[in-house]
Design an enzyme around this catalytic site. Structure first.
Site, PDB file in Angstrom:
ATOM      1  N   ARG A 226      20.726   8.737 -18.688  1.00  0.00           N
ATOM      2  CA  ARG A 226      21.674   8.056 -19.463  1.00  0.00           C
ATOM      3  C   ARG A 226      22.432   6.849 -18.604  1.00  0.00           C
ATOM      4  O   ARG A 226      22.762   5.849 -19.418  1.00  0.00           O
ATOM      5  CB  ARG A 226      23.094   9.007 -19.817  1.00  0.00           C
ATOM      6  CG  ARG A 226      22.433  10.113 -21.003  1.00  0.00           C
ATOM      7  CD  ARG A 226      23.258  11.130 -21.058  1.00  0.00           C
ATOM      8  NE  ARG A 226      22.811  12.177 -21.965  1.00  0.00           N
ATOM      9  CZ  ARG A 226      22.963  13.343 -22.125  1.00  0.00           C
ATOM     10  NH1 ARG A 226      23.756  13.961 -20.937  1.00  0.00           N
ATOM     11  NH2 ARG A 226      22.303  14.341 -22.800  1.00  0.00           N
TER      12      ARG A 226
ATOM     13  N   GLU B  29      11.385  18.364 -30.232  1.00  0.00           N
ATOM     14  CA  GLU B  29      10.339  19.025 -31.044  1.00  0.00           C
ATOM     15  C   GLU B  29      10.497  18.617 -32.628  1.00  0.00           C
ATOM     16  O   GLU B  29      11.492  18.255 -32.851  1.00  0.00           O
ATOM     17  CB  GLU B  29      10.381  20.719 -31.062  1.00  0.00           C
ATOM     18  CG  GLU B  29      10.021  21.084 -29.645  1.00  0.00           C
ATOM     19  CD  GLU B  29       9.935  22.708 -29.530  1.00  0.00           C
ATOM     20  OE1 GLU B  29      10.288  23.335 -30.319  1.00  0.00           O
ATOM     21  OE2 GLU B  29       9.874  23.066 -28.145  1.00  0.00           O
ATOM     22  N   PRO B  30       9.708  18.758 -33.442  1.00  0.00           N
ATOM     23  CA  PRO B  30       9.598  18.312 -34.815  1.00  0.00           C
ATOM     24  C   PRO B  30      10.714  18.964 -35.618  1.00  0.00           C
ATOM     25  O   PRO B  30      11.597  18.352 -35.997  1.00  0.00           O
ATOM     26  CB  PRO B  30       8.181  18.780 -35.300  1.00  0.00           C
ATOM     27  CG  PRO B  30       7.433  18.767 -34.249  1.00  0.00           C
ATOM     28  CD  PRO B  30       8.096  19.411 -33.204  1.00  0.00           C
TER      29      PRO B  30
ATOM     30  N   GLU C 203      18.216  10.412 -25.826  1.00  0.00           N
ATOM     31  CA  GLU C 203      18.927  11.107 -24.616  1.00  0.00           C
ATOM     32  C   GLU C 203      20.293  11.568 -25.095  1.00  0.00           C
ATOM     33  O   GLU C 203      21.186  11.558 -24.391  1.00  0.00           O
ATOM     34  CB  GLU C 203      19.183  10.148 -23.446  1.00  0.00           C
ATOM     35  CG  GLU C 203      17.928   9.647 -22.820  1.00  0.00           C
ATOM     36  CD  GLU C 203      18.143   8.476 -21.798  1.00  0.00           C
ATOM     37  OE1 GLU C 203      19.127   7.439 -22.194  1.00  0.00           O
ATOM     38  OE2 GLU C 203      17.581   8.058 -21.290  1.00  0.00           O
TER      39      GLU C 203
ATOM     40  N   HIS D  73      22.576 -16.370 -36.104  1.00  0.00           N
ATOM     41  CA  HIS D  73      21.073 -16.974 -36.295  1.00  0.00           C
ATOM     42  C   HIS D  73      20.650 -17.300 -37.778  1.00  0.00           C
ATOM     43  O   HIS D  73      19.822 -17.535 -38.185  1.00  0.00           O
ATOM     44  CB  HIS D  73      19.883 -16.145 -35.718  1.00  0.00           C
ATOM     45  CG  HIS D  73      19.897 -16.420 -34.189  1.00  0.00           C
ATOM     46  ND1 HIS D  73      20.853 -15.853 -33.226  1.00  0.00           N
ATOM     47  CD2 HIS D  73      18.749 -16.788 -33.580  1.00  0.00           C
ATOM     48  CE1 HIS D  73      20.257 -16.120 -32.065  1.00  0.00           C
ATOM     49  NE2 HIS D  73      19.041 -16.712 -32.063  1.00  0.00           N
TER      50      HIS D  73
ATOM     51  N   SER E 108      18.580  18.280 -30.994  1.00  0.00           N
ATOM     52  CA  SER E 108      19.779  18.226 -30.317  1.00  0.00           C
ATOM     53  C   SER E 108      20.079  19.736 -29.988  1.00  0.00           C
ATOM     54  O   SER E 108      20.559  19.753 -28.827  1.00  0.00           O
ATOM     55  CB  SER E 108      20.938  17.918 -31.186  1.00  0.00           C
ATOM     56  OG  SER E 108      20.830  16.614 -31.538  1.00  0.00           O
TER      57      SER E 108
ATOM     58  N   TRP F 293       8.344  12.953 -30.386  1.00  0.00           N
ATOM     59  CA  TRP F 293       8.950  11.621 -29.915  1.00  0.00           C
ATOM     60  C   TRP F 293       8.717  11.570 -28.428  1.00  0.00           C
ATOM     61  O   TRP F 293       9.748  11.252 -27.638  1.00  0.00           O
ATOM     62  CB  TRP F 293      10.433  11.818 -30.095  1.00  0.00           C
ATOM     63  CG  TRP F 293      10.596  11.305 -31.626  1.00  0.00           C
ATOM     64  CD1 TRP F 293      11.344  12.558 -32.569  1.00  0.00           C
ATOM     65  CD2 TRP F 293      10.367  10.195 -32.385  1.00  0.00           C
ATOM     66  NE1 TRP F 293      11.239  11.553 -33.919  1.00  0.00           N
ATOM     67  CE2 TRP F 293      10.751  10.584 -33.852  1.00  0.00           C
ATOM     68  CE3 TRP F 293       9.848   9.074 -32.295  1.00  0.00           C
ATOM     69  CZ2 TRP F 293      10.630   9.618 -34.823  1.00  0.00           C
ATOM     70  CZ3 TRP F 293       9.649   8.187 -33.021  1.00  0.00           C
ATOM     71  CH2 TRP F 293      10.106   8.445 -34.289  1.00  0.00           C
TER      72      TRP F 293
ATOM     73  N   ARG G 102      21.950 -25.369 -33.024  1.00  0.00           N
ATOM     74  CA  ARG G 102      21.757 -25.421 -34.592  1.00  0.00           C
ATOM     75  C   ARG G 102      23.004 -26.089 -35.068  1.00  0.00           C
ATOM     76  O   ARG G 102      24.175 -26.009 -34.704  1.00  0.00           O
ATOM     77  CB  ARG G 102      21.997 -23.919 -35.150  1.00  0.00           C
ATOM     78  CG  ARG G 102      22.007 -23.823 -36.771  1.00  0.00           C
ATOM     79  CD  ARG G 102      20.730 -24.030 -37.316  1.00  0.00           C
ATOM     80  NE  ARG G 102      20.646 -23.702 -38.624  1.00  0.00           N
ATOM     81  CZ  ARG G 102      19.665 -24.082 -39.502  1.00  0.00           C
ATOM     82  NH1 ARG G 102      18.452 -24.754 -38.927  1.00  0.00           N
ATOM     83  NH2 ARG G 102      19.722 -23.823 -40.854  1.00  0.00           N
TER      84      ARG G 102
HETATM   85  C1  LIG Z   1      11.931   5.944 -30.342  1.00  0.00           C
HETATM   86  C2  LIG Z   1      12.336   7.244 -29.973  1.00  0.00           C
HETATM   87  C3  LIG Z   1      12.001   7.730 -28.499  1.00  0.00           C
HETATM   88  C4  LIG Z   1      12.146   8.884 -28.170  1.00  0.00           C
HETATM   89  N1  LIG Z   1      11.712   9.333 -27.013  1.00  0.00           N
HETATM   90  C5  LIG Z   1      11.846  10.667 -26.535  1.00  0.00           C
HETATM   91  C6  LIG Z   1      11.248  11.066 -25.343  1.00  0.00           C
HETATM   92  O1  LIG Z   1      10.606  10.425 -24.643  1.00  0.00           O
HETATM   93  N2  LIG Z   1      11.389  12.604 -25.038  1.00  0.00           N
HETATM   94  C7  LIG Z   1      12.047  13.475 -25.840  1.00  0.00           C
HETATM   95  O2  LIG Z   1      11.974  14.423 -25.676  1.00  0.00           O
HETATM   96  N3  LIG Z   1      12.685  12.997 -26.862  1.00  0.00           N
HETATM   97  C8  LIG Z   1      12.550  11.444 -27.229  1.00  0.00           C
HETATM   98  N4  LIG Z   1      13.209  10.926 -28.339  1.00  0.00           N
HETATM   99  C9  LIG Z   1      13.988  12.097 -29.243  1.00  0.00           C
HETATM  100  C10 LIG Z   1      15.638  11.967 -29.372  1.00  0.00           C
HETATM  101  O3  LIG Z   1      15.893  12.508 -28.084  1.00  0.00           O
HETATM  102  C11 LIG Z   1      15.932  12.825 -30.324  1.00  0.00           C
HETATM  103  O4  LIG Z   1      15.426  12.181 -31.670  1.00  0.00           O
HETATM  104  C12 LIG Z   1      17.403  13.168 -30.422  1.00  0.00           C
HETATM  105  O5  LIG Z   1      17.784  13.853 -29.170  1.00  0.00           O
HETATM  106  C13 LIG Z   1      18.156  13.817 -31.637  1.00  0.00           C
HETATM  107  O6  LIG Z   1      17.249  14.757 -31.966  1.00  0.00           O
HETATM  108  P1  LIG Z   1      16.968  15.036 -33.587  1.00  0.00           P
HETATM  109  O7  LIG Z   1      16.125  13.602 -34.022  1.00  0.00           O
HETATM  110  O8  LIG Z   1      16.217  16.195 -33.810  1.00  0.00           O
HETATM  111  O9  LIG Z   1      18.170  15.019 -34.549  1.00  0.00           O
HETATM  112  P2  LIG Z   1      19.280  16.228 -35.039  1.00  0.00           P
HETATM  113  O10 LIG Z   1      19.359  17.009 -33.823  1.00  0.00           O
HETATM  114  O11 LIG Z   1      18.392  16.880 -35.968  1.00  0.00           O
HETATM  115  O12 LIG Z   1      20.331  15.444 -35.210  1.00  0.00           O
HETATM  116  C14 LIG Z   1      20.527  14.511 -36.337  1.00  0.00           C
HETATM  117  C15 LIG Z   1      21.981  14.445 -36.592  1.00  0.00           C
HETATM  118  O13 LIG Z   1      22.456  15.528 -37.055  1.00  0.00           O
HETATM  119  C16 LIG Z   1      23.813  15.613 -36.668  1.00  0.00           C
HETATM  120  N5  LIG Z   1      24.277  17.004 -35.963  1.00  0.00           N
HETATM  121  C17 LIG Z   1      22.988  17.803 -35.266  1.00  0.00           C
HETATM  122  N6  LIG Z   1      23.632  18.711 -34.663  1.00  0.00           N
HETATM  123  C18 LIG Z   1      25.035  18.474 -34.885  1.00  0.00           C
HETATM  124  C19 LIG Z   1      26.060  19.224 -34.126  1.00  0.00           C
HETATM  125  N7  LIG Z   1      26.006  20.366 -33.317  1.00  0.00           N
HETATM  126  N8  LIG Z   1      27.080  18.853 -34.710  1.00  0.00           N
HETATM  127  C20 LIG Z   1      27.436  17.632 -35.385  1.00  0.00           C
HETATM  128  N9  LIG Z   1      26.463  17.018 -35.748  1.00  0.00           N
HETATM  129  C21 LIG Z   1      25.239  17.440 -35.658  1.00  0.00           C
HETATM  130  C22 LIG Z   1      24.047  14.435 -36.019  1.00  0.00           C
HETATM  131  O14 LIG Z   1      24.760  13.534 -36.843  1.00  0.00           O
HETATM  132  C23 LIG Z   1      22.639  14.171 -35.521  1.00  0.00           C
HETATM  133  O15 LIG Z   1      22.841  12.606 -35.411  1.00  0.00           O
HETATM  134  C24 LIG Z   1      13.014  10.080 -28.938  1.00  0.00           C
HETATM  135  C25 LIG Z   1      13.428   9.466 -30.245  1.00  0.00           C
HETATM  136  C26 LIG Z   1      12.930   8.200 -30.574  1.00  0.00           C
HETATM  137  C27 LIG Z   1      13.683   7.697 -31.949  1.00  0.00           C
END
Ligand SMILES: Cc1cc2nc3c(=O)[nH]c(=O)nc-3n(C[C@H](O)[C@H](O)[C@H](O)COP(=O)(O)OP(=O)(O)OC[C@H]3O[C@@H](n4cnc5c(N)ncnc54)[C@H](O)[C@@H]3O)c2cc1C
Length: 550
Positions: A413, A276-277, A533, A508, A281, A309, A438
């Site tokens: 995964r 969700e927005p 994932e 490259h 995680s 996403w 090259r």
């Molecule tokens: C191109 C793309 C395709 C995607 N496709 C899908 C899809 O098809 N379906 C879907 O559901 N999702 C999808 N995603 C979403 C993806 O799974 C999430 O972006 C990912 O799970 C991380 O969640 P977040 O972006 O909210 O990062 P956050 O949860 O905000 O985490 C950001 C960073 O905060 C830190 N952090 C967060 N929590 C902790 C903790 N407890 N301890 C330590 N550090 C922490 C880590 O460094 C982490 O990298 C996609 C994302 C992208 C970019």
């Protein structure tokens, strides 16, 4: 490499024994320190360190096992033997310095280090293994073979690899650059061809119309498709894999009958919507809600909330949607359920779907530098109705969504281990070709020692990622419920893909930055692999460390 096979095998054994002893002790100490993994958050940097070390050691063991297997079948491969030795030594050299720098965090003392990784025999084996001429020779072999992977594999998987490689070369590779540069949707014709070849039903049992070929065939198929195009082909298989595994684990017999055959035949394309927005995680905190409702005399649920996403959400016929069915947020993961949301398909970067009874689903793709071809959407559900029979597990599935989703993610995964290996393999091949062709300072850049050394290391890491992923695939064939090995495969292979594509880009030179050269696409595609994932730190802490320390 000049050293006889027996001494090379002895050297690998010496290094791996020291690594094994170190990892076992490091895990035992970390387990005690974190109260069996329950207090990982108080020791995150160290937990990550141990999780990564354990993953690398697992990869080293799997590569050695592969080298030994070839040997025992009479097909010993000196390249693989050297890679197994080099990789084990690299892991050991890194582990030695980490242990030395963080001895207290590891809960170990200098005497332990002296008995294991820093023992004279181990240090001598590491030094001999990492001689520059061994790596440059490996690199020269990659140049001679243009990086192509024809490593021995089970007969059926080998036949699948040949067939998919041919398909990927003729059907996928020619459209990959255009798809990426114009951010177009994967052509229907390609989806149909992949469907006819059974690529979407590899995890589906034969009784439901799938191939029932097992995970290794799925992985080699994924590798070859991803080498041609990560987003345009290899990743198309991920979503059906995830929903299939969730349905097999928690679907009712009627749901399996209804959904698995069209997933297998490619008539139903799947999107997976968890993120969700404001919540990524911390999946247990998701807010998108499903409330029991009746519409036009049908029992079901109305969905309200935002998702982010969701890859392929426009074209997909169904979304595997994780929502909150119990408003009590204190229930966390236990309040979540998984739905199969049926929708119309839309080809563009934005869509709107209105239901006769008043429900609305809108989607807008977020622009990304890579991973183009499927488009990843922000979604908004507004009183969107889903029939009760689309709740996975029906009444019995209430509150089980998180667990079903995690089962699906373990499969996802594993598949991503294959995606990453395939992408890294493509980068190695393009780089080996380029380095042959090259010329600078009067000779091919592949004739320079540093280029050869880099290619040797790239190939070695890919070999380790591949064998770790294959091991995870075979283990999952034995036991569908495993989570650790697929997570390790995803973690390690994704990092290898990021690193190898970037090394390839450097080799490259300026042309590596040009969109006309595929290596520039590989670089931007690879960077998404450690994000989805389970973003890398979460995978390390909450899946790998937690499992190891428990
Ligand atoms: C191109 C793309 C395709 C995607 N496709 C899908 C899809 O098809 N379906 C879907 O559901 N999702 C999808 N995603 C979403 C993806 O799974 C999430 O972006 C990912 O799970 C991380 O969640 P977040 O972006 O909210 O990062 P956050 O949860 O905000 O985490 C950001 C960073 O905060 C830190 N952090 C967060 N929590 C902790 C903790 N407890 N301890 C330590 N550090 C922490 C880590 O460094 C982490 O990298 C996609 C994302 C992208 C970019």
């Amino acid at each position: 490499m000049g050293s006889p096979v027996t001494s090379r095998a002895d050297a690998v054994a010496t290094i791996l024994d020291a690594l094994d002893a170190t990892v076992r002790e490091a895990i035992a100490k970390a387990s005690a320190k974190t109260n069996g993994g329950r207090d990982i958050d108080a020791h995150q940097p160290h937990a990550e360190r141990v999780a990564y070390l354990a993953t690398e050691v697992e990869a080293a063991k799997r590569l050695r096992a592969y080298a030994d297997e070839l040997g025992s079948e009479g097909g010993r491969d000196p390249q693989i033997d050297d890679m197994a030795l080099v990789f084990a030594a690299e892991v050991a050299a890194k582990a030695t310095s980490q242990l030395d720098a963080h001895l207290e965090d590891f809960g170990l003392d200098a005497a332990f280090l002296d008995r294991t990784l820093a023992a004279p025999a181990v240090r001598a084996a590491i030094r001999a293994a990492l001689r520059d001429d061994r790596l440059t020779a490996l690199g020269r072999h990659q140049l001679a073979t243009r990086g192509v992977n024809n490593g021995r594999i089970d007969e059926i998987a080998g036949m699948a690899r040949d067939a998919v490689r041919q398909f990927a070369a003729t059907e996928v590779a020619p459209m990959a650059e255009h798809l990426h540069r114009h951010d177009e949707l994967i052509p229907e014709a390609l989806i149909r061809k992949m469907a006819e070849l059974g690529y979407f039903g590899m995890a589906v049992p034969e009784e439901y119309g799938g191939g029932g070929m097992g995970n290794l065939v799925m992985i080699v198929t994924t590798e070859e498709l991803s080498a041609a195009s990560l987003a345009g082909a290899g990743s198309l298989i991920t979503r059906p894999e995830i929903l299939t595994k969730a349905l097999l684990k928690g679907g009712t017999p009627a749901q399996k009958e209804k959904w698995l055959p069209p997933i297998a035949s490619g008539d139903v394309m799947v999107g997976v919507s968890v993120t969700e927005p404001d919540t990524g995680s911390d999946v247990a905190s998701i807010a998108c809600r499903a409330d029991a409702a009746e519409r036009d005399g049908r029992r079901g649920y109305v969905i309200n909330g935002a998702k982010a996403w969701c890859t392929f959400a426009g074209r997909a016929n169904v979304l595997a949607l994780l929502t909150r069915t119990d408003p009590n947020v204190k229930l966390g993961a236990k309040g979540l359920s998984l739905f199969i949301v049926e929708k119309e398909t839309f080809p563009g970067h934005a869509f709107e779907m209105r239901q006769p009874g008043g429900g609305l689903l809108t989607g807008k793709a977020d622009a990304t530098p890579g991973y183009r071809g499927m488009h990843s959407f922000t979604l908004m559900f507004d009183n969107f109705f889903v029939a009760a029979e689309n709740l996975v597990g029906e009444e019995g599935g209430l509150g089980k969504g998180f667990y079903l989703q995690m089962a699906g993610f373990a499969a996802g995964r594993l598949q991503t281990g294959g995606r990453a290996t395939g992408l890294a393999q493509a980068a190695l091949q393009r780089t080996a070709e380029y380095a042959n062709d090259r010329k600078q300072f009067g000779k091919a850049i592949g004739e320079f020692g540093l280029t050869q050394h880099k290619l040797g290391r790239m190939a070695t890491h890919i070999a380790a990622a591949r064998q770790l992923t294959y091991a995870a695939a075979r283990a999952m064939d034995e036991d569908e419920s495993i989570a650790l090995l697929p997570a390790m495969a995803k973690l390690f292979a994704s990092d290898v893909a990021v690193w190898v594509t970037q090394e390839g880009q450097l080799l490259h030179g300026g042309w590596g930055y040009a969109e006309e050269f595929p290596i520039s696409r590989y670089v931007v595609d690879a960077t998404v692999l450690p994000i989805f994932e389970g973003v890398k730190p979460i995978l390390e802490l909450k899946v790998i460390a937690r499992t190891l320390f428990a």
